[in-house]
Design an enzyme around this catalytic site. Sequence first.
Site, PDB file in Angstrom:
ATOM      1  CG  LEU A 268      -1.817  -1.217   1.395  1.00  0.00           C
ATOM      2  CD1 LEU A 268      -2.798  -0.998   2.552  1.00  0.00           C
ATOM      3  CD2 LEU A 268      -2.573  -1.530   0.117  1.00  0.00           C
TER       4      LEU A 268
ATOM      5  CB  ALA B 116      -2.659   5.011  -2.547  1.00  0.00           C
TER       6      ALA B 116
ATOM      7  NE  ARG C 234       1.237  12.753  10.202  1.00  0.00           N
ATOM      8  CZ  ARG C 234       1.269  11.657  10.957  1.00  0.00           C
ATOM      9  NH1 ARG C 234       1.841  11.680  12.141  1.00  0.00           N
ATOM     10  NH2 ARG C 234       0.752  10.526  10.519  1.00  0.00           N
TER      11      ARG C 234
ATOM     12  N   GLY D 196      -9.384   4.314   2.149  1.00  0.00           N
ATOM     13  CA  GLY D 196      -9.030   3.433   3.264  1.00  0.00           C
ATOM     14  C   GLY D 196      -8.220   2.230   2.820  1.00  0.00           C
ATOM     15  CB  THR D 197      -5.947   0.012   4.766  1.00  0.00           C
ATOM     16  OG1 THR D 197      -6.882  -0.143   5.850  1.00  0.00           O
ATOM     17  CG2 THR D 197      -4.898   1.031   5.177  1.00  0.00           C
TER      18      THR D 197
ATOM     19  CG  ASP E  41       4.214   4.376   5.119  1.00  0.00           C
ATOM     20  OD1 ASP E  41       3.955   3.177   5.345  1.00  0.00           O
ATOM     21  OD2 ASP E  41       3.417   5.303   5.376  1.00  0.00           O
TER      22      ASP E  41
ATOM     23  N   GLY F  43      -3.869   0.984  15.547  1.00  0.00           N
ATOM     24  CA  GLY F  43      -5.003   0.112  15.814  1.00  0.00           C
ATOM     25  C   GLY F  43      -4.625  -0.858  16.924  1.00  0.00           C
TER      26      GLY F  43
ATOM     27  CB  ALA G 198      53.834  20.589  -7.844  1.00  0.00           C
TER      28      ALA G 198
HETATM   29  C1  UD1 Z   1      -3.186   1.543   9.711  1.00  0.00           C
HETATM   30  C2  UD1 Z   1      -4.054   0.471  10.372  1.00  0.00           C
HETATM   31  C3  UD1 Z   1      -3.753   0.434  11.865  1.00  0.00           C
HETATM   32  C4  UD1 Z   1      -2.283   0.180  12.103  1.00  0.00           C
HETATM   33  C5  UD1 Z   1      -1.448   1.205  11.373  1.00  0.00           C
HETATM   34  C6  UD1 Z   1       0.006   0.790  11.432  1.00  0.00           C
HETATM   35  C7  UD1 Z   1      -6.129   0.412   9.098  1.00  0.00           C
HETATM   36  C8  UD1 Z   1      -7.531   0.831   9.063  1.00  0.00           C
HETATM   37  N1  UD1 Z   1      -5.429   0.808  10.157  1.00  0.00           N
HETATM   38  O1  UD1 Z   1      -3.609   2.772  10.262  1.00  0.00           O
HETATM   39  O2  UD1 Z   1      -4.510  -0.588  12.486  1.00  0.00           O
HETATM   40  O3  UD1 Z   1      -2.006   0.228  13.487  1.00  0.00           O
HETATM   41  O4  UD1 Z   1      -1.807   1.282   9.978  1.00  0.00           O
HETATM   42  O5  UD1 Z   1       0.807   1.815  10.918  1.00  0.00           O
HETATM   43  O6  UD1 Z   1      -5.670  -0.266   8.198  1.00  0.00           O
HETATM   44  N2  UD1 Z   1      -3.155   3.641   2.126  1.00  0.00           N
HETATM   45  C9  UD1 Z   1      -3.544   3.498   0.818  1.00  0.00           C
HETATM   46  N3  UD1 Z   1      -4.795   3.850   0.450  1.00  0.00           N
HETATM   47  C10 UD1 Z   1      -5.715   4.286   1.347  1.00  0.00           C
HETATM   48  C11 UD1 Z   1      -5.321   4.418   2.688  1.00  0.00           C
HETATM   49  C12 UD1 Z   1      -4.034   4.085   3.058  1.00  0.00           C
HETATM   50  O7  UD1 Z   1      -2.753   3.092  -0.023  1.00  0.00           O
HETATM   51  O8  UD1 Z   1      -6.831   4.559   0.936  1.00  0.00           O
HETATM   52  C13 UD1 Z   1      -1.798   3.277   2.521  1.00  0.00           C
HETATM   53  C14 UD1 Z   1      -0.999   4.430   3.065  1.00  0.00           C
HETATM   54  O9  UD1 Z   1      -0.258   5.059   2.033  1.00  0.00           O
HETATM   55  C15 UD1 Z   1      -0.089   3.748   4.070  1.00  0.00           C
HETATM   56  C16 UD1 Z   1      -0.900   2.555   4.550  1.00  0.00           C
HETATM   57  O10 UD1 Z   1      -1.885   2.342   3.574  1.00  0.00           O
HETATM   58  O11 UD1 Z   1       1.086   3.253   3.448  1.00  0.00           O
HETATM   59  C17 UD1 Z   1      -1.540   2.792   5.892  1.00  0.00           C
HETATM   60  O12 UD1 Z   1      -2.409   3.885   5.824  1.00  0.00           O
HETATM   61  P1  UD1 Z   1      -2.526   4.918   7.020  1.00  0.00           P
HETATM   62  O13 UD1 Z   1      -3.495   5.957   6.625  1.00  0.00           O
HETATM   63  O14 UD1 Z   1      -1.210   5.343   7.479  1.00  0.00           O
HETATM   64  O15 UD1 Z   1      -3.230   3.985   8.124  1.00  0.00           O
HETATM   65  P2  UD1 Z   1      -3.219   4.227   9.667  1.00  0.00           P
HETATM   66  O16 UD1 Z   1      -4.312   5.136  10.009  1.00  0.00           O
HETATM   67  O17 UD1 Z   1      -1.858   4.577  10.128  1.00  0.00           O
END
Ligand code: UD1
Length: 455
Positions: free
Chosen positions: A8, A10, A15, A78-79, A102, A137, A378
């Site tokens: 993942l 995206a 920050r 969302g993930t 990341d 989480g 030199a």
């Molecule tokens: C997520 C987890 C959380 C965990 C944490 C660890 C979920 C709902 N939560 O939270 O339980 O403790 O990671 O770091 O999964 N991304 C996408 N597309 C999206 C959203 C996110 O590609 O629509 C990618 C982000 O670029 C990132 C990763 O997914 O690499 C995690 O997304 P992030 O928004 O950081 O999730 P957290 O809220 O940190």
Amino acid sequence: MNLSIIILAAGQGTRMRSGLPKVLHPLGGRPLLGHVIETARGFAGADIHVVIGHGAERVRTAFPDPDINWVVQDRQLGTGHAVAQVLPAVADDRVVVVMYGDVPLIRHGTLDALLNDAARGEIGLLTAELEQPAGYGRIVRDDSGHVTGIVEEKDASDAQRRIREINTGFMAAPAGRLRGWVETLDNNNAQGEFYLTDVVGLAVRDGVTVSASVTRDPHEILGVNDRLQLADLERRYQRRQSEACMQAGVTLIDPARFDLRGSLQAGEDVVIDVNAVLEGEVVLGERVTIGPNVVLRDTRIGDDVTVLANCVIEEATIGSGVRIGPFARIRPETRLADHTHVGNFVEIKKSDIGAGSKVNHLSYIGDTSIGRGVNIGAGTITCNYDGANKHRTVIGNDVFIGSDTQLVAPVEVKDGATIGAGSTITRDAPAGELTLSRAPQETRKGWQRPVKKKP
Ligand code: UD1
Ligand code: MG
């Protein structure tokens, strides 16, 4: 095992406050995402899918590798939604592993337990016990210790927020089952997102076991959200690099002041002093000594070589028994043969220096070929550039170039020639002869120094 790895990547990385997509920020000289892809490649035969969104084109073009399936997630919902974008390309009988672009320090071996869980039809989760679990989480377990779900911090009750076991984000699951759960995800939660983590509760409802492996090294699962975390991970990564080098037999005078942004292959008894920066592919022979504050990039060095303090050496090939520096700059396409000496304030570019030849002080040698046993005095300058084109200087074997000579290229100094100090050489110098160009010296008898006028 038929593995499909979904990375993942995206998210925006707000920050970081950067024009560069977060996963392209370098760690150890390579994009964050590059580290994750490399770890993914460690699973032989796995297919690799990367979900991109913010800066999608830049991310994709940074990795021209043909083995990656790029999947664009137009809106970051969302993930769970991100994983759903990839699942159409994944067959039911595969095992899916979710990684984050990341989180670069995860080790291949740490994920093995998860894969085995998923291969048995279960969900494998990687969790960690943290002193400061805020933001993550939380892993919810029942009275007998079985995982029942994951609750995101923003949705958690006060009691749940006190749970110190967190979700690292690494998850493995059988693709067919995962597809079913992901299709039924909703976004009725504090963030209005489709959470991948909700899959865990759905699996438990369906009677599927969720196995949580607690990571032994919580540093592996650290992610990058801002530049402070990036700098912190850089130091941790470099600590790993220096430990690997020392275990391979390299002496590092101070492992905390050593940066390897690429790979190092070193022979026995190599000693590297403080503040060395090694980039790209560096190969050092046996008994090589690198002095303080040296930069080496994509360079190959033979045995018994001493590089003294403050040298910069890039894309060069250096033989054995060579001595370089202090304060020398060796630029790309330079080859120094065995037993050559390059001294202080010498710059060499795109040149061959033959065995045993010396360029010891304050010289510029560019686009030049120098034979064996040559001494360059030199302050010698090869004038290789006429303002429009570069030209070559050719110096034969056993040549002696007197100090402060300009060799105006194209020009050749043949074997055994001697050039008198202070010469400007514009035509070829014949073999075995003394050639010089020098205004005759004169003395003006009785000449008076001017004196200051009275006001
Ligand atoms: C997520 C987890 C959380 C965990 C944490 C660890 C979920 C709902 N939560 O939270 O339980 O403790 O990671 O770091 O999964 N991304 C996408 N597309 C999206 C959203 C996110 O590609 O629509 C990618 C982000 O670029 C990132 C990763 O997914 O690499 C995690 O997304 P992030 O928004 O950081 O999730 P957290 O809220 O940190
Ligand atoms: Mg996050």
